[in-house]
Scaffold this motif. Structure first.
Motif, mmCIF file in Angstrom:
data_model
loop_
_atom_site.group_PDB
_atom_site.id
_atom_site.type_symbol
_atom_site.label_atom_id
_atom_site.label_comp_id
_atom_site.label_asym_id
_atom_site.label_seq_id
_atom_site.Cartn_x
_atom_site.Cartn_y
_atom_site.Cartn_z
ATOM 1 N N TYR A 82 0.867 -1.000 -0.081
ATOM 2 C CA TYR A 82 0.178 0.002 0.066
ATOM 3 C C TYR A 82 0.897 1.109 0.022
ATOM 4 N N ALA A 83 1.779 1.395 0.828
ATOM 5 C CA ALA A 83 2.699 2.471 0.726
ATOM 6 C C ALA A 83 3.639 2.372 -0.331
ATOM 7 N N GLY A 84 3.846 1.413 -0.746
ATOM 8 C CA GLY A 84 4.765 1.155 -2.303
ATOM 9 C C GLY A 84 3.946 1.607 -3.106
ATOM 10 N N PHE A 85 2.725 1.303 -3.491
ATOM 11 C CA PHE A 85 1.981 1.838 -4.477
ATOM 12 C C PHE A 85 1.899 3.168 -4.426
ATOM 13 N N LEU A 86 1.464 4.047 -3.253
ATOM 14 C CA LEU A 86 1.498 5.350 -2.877
ATOM 15 C C LEU A 86 2.771 6.190 -3.513
ATOM 16 N N THR A 87 3.870 5.317 -3.117
ATOM 17 C CA THR A 87 5.237 5.996 -3.310
ATOM 18 C C THR A 87 5.407 5.893 -4.943
ATOM 19 N N MET A 88 5.103 4.711 -5.636
ATOM 20 C CA MET A 88 5.118 4.756 -6.921
ATOM 21 C C MET A 88 4.269 5.872 -7.932
ATOM 22 N N ILE A 89 3.251 6.029 -7.213
ATOM 23 C CA ILE A 89 2.301 7.039 -7.815
ATOM 24 C C ILE A 89 3.040 8.425 -7.854
ATOM 25 N N GLY A 90 3.657 8.720 -6.562
ATOM 26 C CA GLY A 90 4.345 10.090 -6.599
ATOM 27 C C GLY A 90 5.724 10.128 -7.695
ATOM 28 N N ASN A 113 0.055 -0.289 -15.032
ATOM 29 C CA ASN A 113 1.246 -0.910 -15.560
ATOM 30 C C ASN A 113 2.255 -1.253 -14.753
ATOM 31 N N MET A 114 2.709 -0.029 -14.338
ATOM 32 C CA MET A 114 4.093 -0.065 -13.590
ATOM 33 C C MET A 114 4.076 -0.215 -12.216
ATOM 34 N N ALA A 115 2.872 0.242 -11.450
ATOM 35 C CA ALA A 115 2.897 0.188 -10.082
ATOM 36 C C ALA A 115 1.998 -0.942 -9.598
ATOM 37 N N PHE A 116 0.772 -1.210 -10.036
ATOM 38 C CA PHE A 116 -0.143 -1.930 -9.460
ATOM 39 C C PHE A 116 0.358 -3.357 -9.251
ATOM 40 N N TYR A 117 0.741 -3.822 -10.481
ATOM 41 C CA TYR A 117 1.613 -5.211 -10.544
ATOM 42 C C TYR A 117 2.623 -5.515 -9.560
ATOM 43 N N GLY A 118 3.490 -4.757 -9.715
ATOM 44 C CA GLY A 118 4.736 -4.779 -8.769
ATOM 45 C C GLY A 118 4.547 -4.747 -7.271
#
Length: 335
Positions: A82-90, A113-118
């Motif tokens: 969850y925190a990883g996904f929000l970081t990728m969005i940033g 494509n780049m954040a959700f799957y990882g």
């Protein structure tokens, strides 16, 4: 794998915005329930690290193509999905608006494509099961390679599906798919090795920073502050110096488009594209990670350092502004 606006129709772009926003809203809810403010500096420095390492395109031998880190697997292995996904969005938001890397209309696609799957598939289905009885160098290497290969394959497949559903380009689905998947298999393997190297360092320096690892206790060799500083310095070196030596070959998506269509310069006409382009033109102060109308190497170094700092500011600022973490009691640690 940053998609340009010309690859997606407004309908597909809107759908992916909805899906990505839904995943972000759920992630915010989960991060607030976890309430671990010690993640704030890690989100900031690892966001900067992923931003900087994404500038380091590495050549895929014998192909004329290059690849770069996506980073979702690395972030979620440290911060959780969850925190990883929000970081990728940033990271993706800064790349899109400040550097015109990836289209604004296609941002929802790129987040997915780049954040959700990882961050979700890689962390929950690969990393956590492998690490449930403790982390070792071998386990970290295995999880990193499997996770990066699988999630990059899913991301590449999504690109071809989104392009097919949009129906605004002449890229034939079967040929595009057959070109995208193998090149991203190679890129995913290299990303897995890079991810493993970083995570093995963290496991040696500050093992409790790894997410989803079993109850095995290991002695930390470095303090949290020192570990964060080391990663921050590494991000600055990657963005400011090593980025100057990045491969000049097109990345996996651009290479695939050239192989299939003979060009990466696709155009799309319509009001939605014009609005997105005008917004991005106004915000992209350093387009393509360079000074405007200049090819000076200093522009790349400046972009790497400034971009990393902006990512840190946005992520840490968002944590406080949107109250991702709250103090629940007198004994709750604060950053």
């Amino acid at each position: 794998m940053h998609m340009a606006d010309a690859l997606v129709s407004p309908a597909v772009a809107g759908t992916m915005y909805v899906l990505s926003t839904g995943a972000a809203a759920y992630s915010i809810k989960q991060v607030r329930e976890e309430n671990d403010p010690k993640k704030i500096p890690v989100m900031g420095v690892m966001g900067a690290f992923v931003f900087a390492t994404q500038m380091l395109n590495f050549t895929i031998p014998g192909t004329g193509s290059s690849g770069h880190l996506c980073g979702g697997m690395m972030l979620s292995s440290l911060l959780g999905p969850y925190a990883g996904f929000l970081t990728m969005i940033g990271v993706l938001l800064v790349q899109c608006l400040l550097f015109a890397d990836g289209g604004l209309l296609a941002l929802g696609c790129n987040v997915w494509n780049m954040a959700f799957y990882g961050c979700f598939i890689g962390a929950l289905l690969i990393w956590k099961p492998i690490m449930k009885k403790g982390a070792t160098r071998g386990k970290i290497l295995l999880a990193s390679i499997l996770g990066c290969v699988l999630t990059l394959q899913l991301g590449a497949f999504s690109v071809t599906l989104e392009t097919l559903a949009s129906g605004i380009t002449e890229l034939p689905f079967g040929v595009f798919l057959a070109t995208m998947q193998p090149i991203h298999l190679a890129i995913g393997f290299v990303e897995g090795l890079i991810t493993a190297a970083v995570l093995i360092f963290v496991n040696e320096a500050r093992p409790e920073l790894l997410w989803g690892v079993g109850e095995e206790k290991k002695e930390s060799k470095l303090s949290l502050k020192t570990t964060v500083i080391v990663l921050g310095v590494a991000a600055a070196i990657c963005g400011g110096i090593v980025s100057l030596f990045a491969s000049a070959f097109p990345d996996g998506l651009e290479w695939s488009m050239e192989k299939v269509a003979g060009t990466t310069e696709l155009e799309a006409k319509g009001g939605a594209y014009a609005i997105a382009d005008s917004i991005q033109s106004a915000t992209s102060l350093l387009p393509d990670y360079a000074f405007k109308n200049s090819e000076a190497a200093a522009g790349t170094s400046f972009s790497g350092i400034v971009g990393a700092l902006v990512v840190v500011a946005i992520l840490v600022g968002a944590c406080y502004a949107f109250r991702f973490f709250k103090k629940k009691g007198a004994d709750q640690q604060t950053v």
